[in-house]
Design an enzyme around this catalytic site. Sequence first.
Site, PDB file in Angstrom:
ATOM      1  N   CYS A  41     -30.966 -22.281  71.820  1.00  0.00           N
ATOM      2  CA  CYS A  41     -32.209 -22.317  71.018  1.00  0.00           C
ATOM      3  C   CYS A  41     -33.006 -23.595  71.767  1.00  0.00           C
ATOM      4  O   CYS A  41     -32.550 -24.523  72.023  1.00  0.00           O
ATOM      5  CB  CYS A  41     -31.991 -22.803  69.487  1.00  0.00           C
ATOM      6  N   CYS A  51     -32.666 -27.108  70.782  1.00  0.00           N
ATOM      7  CA  CYS A  51     -31.439 -27.669  70.983  1.00  0.00           C
ATOM      8  C   CYS A  51     -31.044 -27.699  72.618  1.00  0.00           C
ATOM      9  O   CYS A  51     -29.872 -27.805  73.013  1.00  0.00           O
ATOM     10  CB  CYS A  51     -30.416 -26.986  70.270  1.00  0.00           C
ATOM     11  N   CYS A 107     -27.440 -25.518  60.550  1.00  0.00           N
ATOM     12  CA  CYS A 107     -28.554 -24.776  60.938  1.00  0.00           C
ATOM     13  C   CYS A 107     -27.861 -23.598  61.628  1.00  0.00           C
ATOM     14  O   CYS A 107     -28.244 -22.276  61.618  1.00  0.00           O
ATOM     15  CB  CYS A 107     -29.496 -25.563  61.768  1.00  0.00           C
ATOM     16  N   CYS A 108     -26.649 -24.042  62.742  1.00  0.00           N
ATOM     17  CA  CYS A 108     -25.894 -23.042  63.280  1.00  0.00           C
ATOM     18  C   CYS A 108     -25.430 -21.976  62.521  1.00  0.00           C
ATOM     19  O   CYS A 108     -25.246 -20.783  62.810  1.00  0.00           O
ATOM     20  CB  CYS A 108     -25.039 -23.888  64.357  1.00  0.00           C
ATOM     21  N   CYS A 132     -21.256 -24.741  69.244  1.00  0.00           N
ATOM     22  CA  CYS A 132     -22.267 -24.359  68.169  1.00  0.00           C
ATOM     23  C   CYS A 132     -21.224 -23.832  67.185  1.00  0.00           C
ATOM     24  O   CYS A 132     -21.775 -23.555  65.927  1.00  0.00           O
ATOM     25  CB  CYS A 132     -23.320 -23.501  68.450  1.00  0.00           C
TER      26      CYS A 132
END
Length: 252
Positions: free
Chosen positions: A210, A213, A128-129, A238
């Site tokens: 985010c 997170c 996702c990162c 990240c």
Amino acid sequence: MSAIDLNARASRDYAQKLAQTQALLQQAALDYAPLAAGGEPRVSLACSLGAEDMVLAHLINALQLDIGIFVLETGQLHAETLALLDRLQATSRAPVQVFTPVTESAIEFVAREGTDAMYRSIALRKACCAIRKMEPLSRALAGKDAWITGLRREQSGARAEVPLIDRSDAAAVKFNPLANWTWGDVWFYIAENQVDYNPLHDRFYPSIGCAPCTRAISLGEDFRAGRWWWEDEAAKECGLHVKASPLTNTES
Ligand code: SF4
């Protein structure tokens, strides 16, 4: 109690640190000045809109330096962070560029893995990162010879040896002008200069990323305890500032 009331305490050598930071920013602007009048800055601040980066954006503007500012808008930021981005864009003398993920990649990932993928494994969280941060970062740094971050040694064990200038990546020099600032110094500068900041800091979010997170921390918890709190400490970056191998410099 506001983040300023709670944190603004200058170190004894704050004045020297501030002078060193100003000198480093001036050096970055000089060393990486645009190649032609009116050209693009060759050095930019990677601005997360956190307290440290708001200090650096304020200094860049106050010193009227030829340094750009870029923000990675991951599509998962808090409403408070987006509102701060709007205010920064409206008030900054330095150009503020916003980089977003490739829409198809983000949609396809969520369709395949769901909206809670980051909690299921470190690999999915990093995937996702990669889509929402790393790929946009590579576009933000394209054509840049240097970048500036708000990394501080005090933030975590992984950052304990952050140098003021990091020349280890051949692609771009990284300036870390706040490397030796304390959290108290950051908030002292914010208070002294009435720097705009994310109101989430007043709600015990010292480090803001985010929304899925990031959580608030309790008094006494580690500075980055609210980031990827379900993971082991060692995994908690990240990618923006992690050196995955001697040859690759990936994340923040
Ligand atoms: S911090 Fe969380 S939501 Fe943001 S890009 Fe990484 S995994 Fe995705």
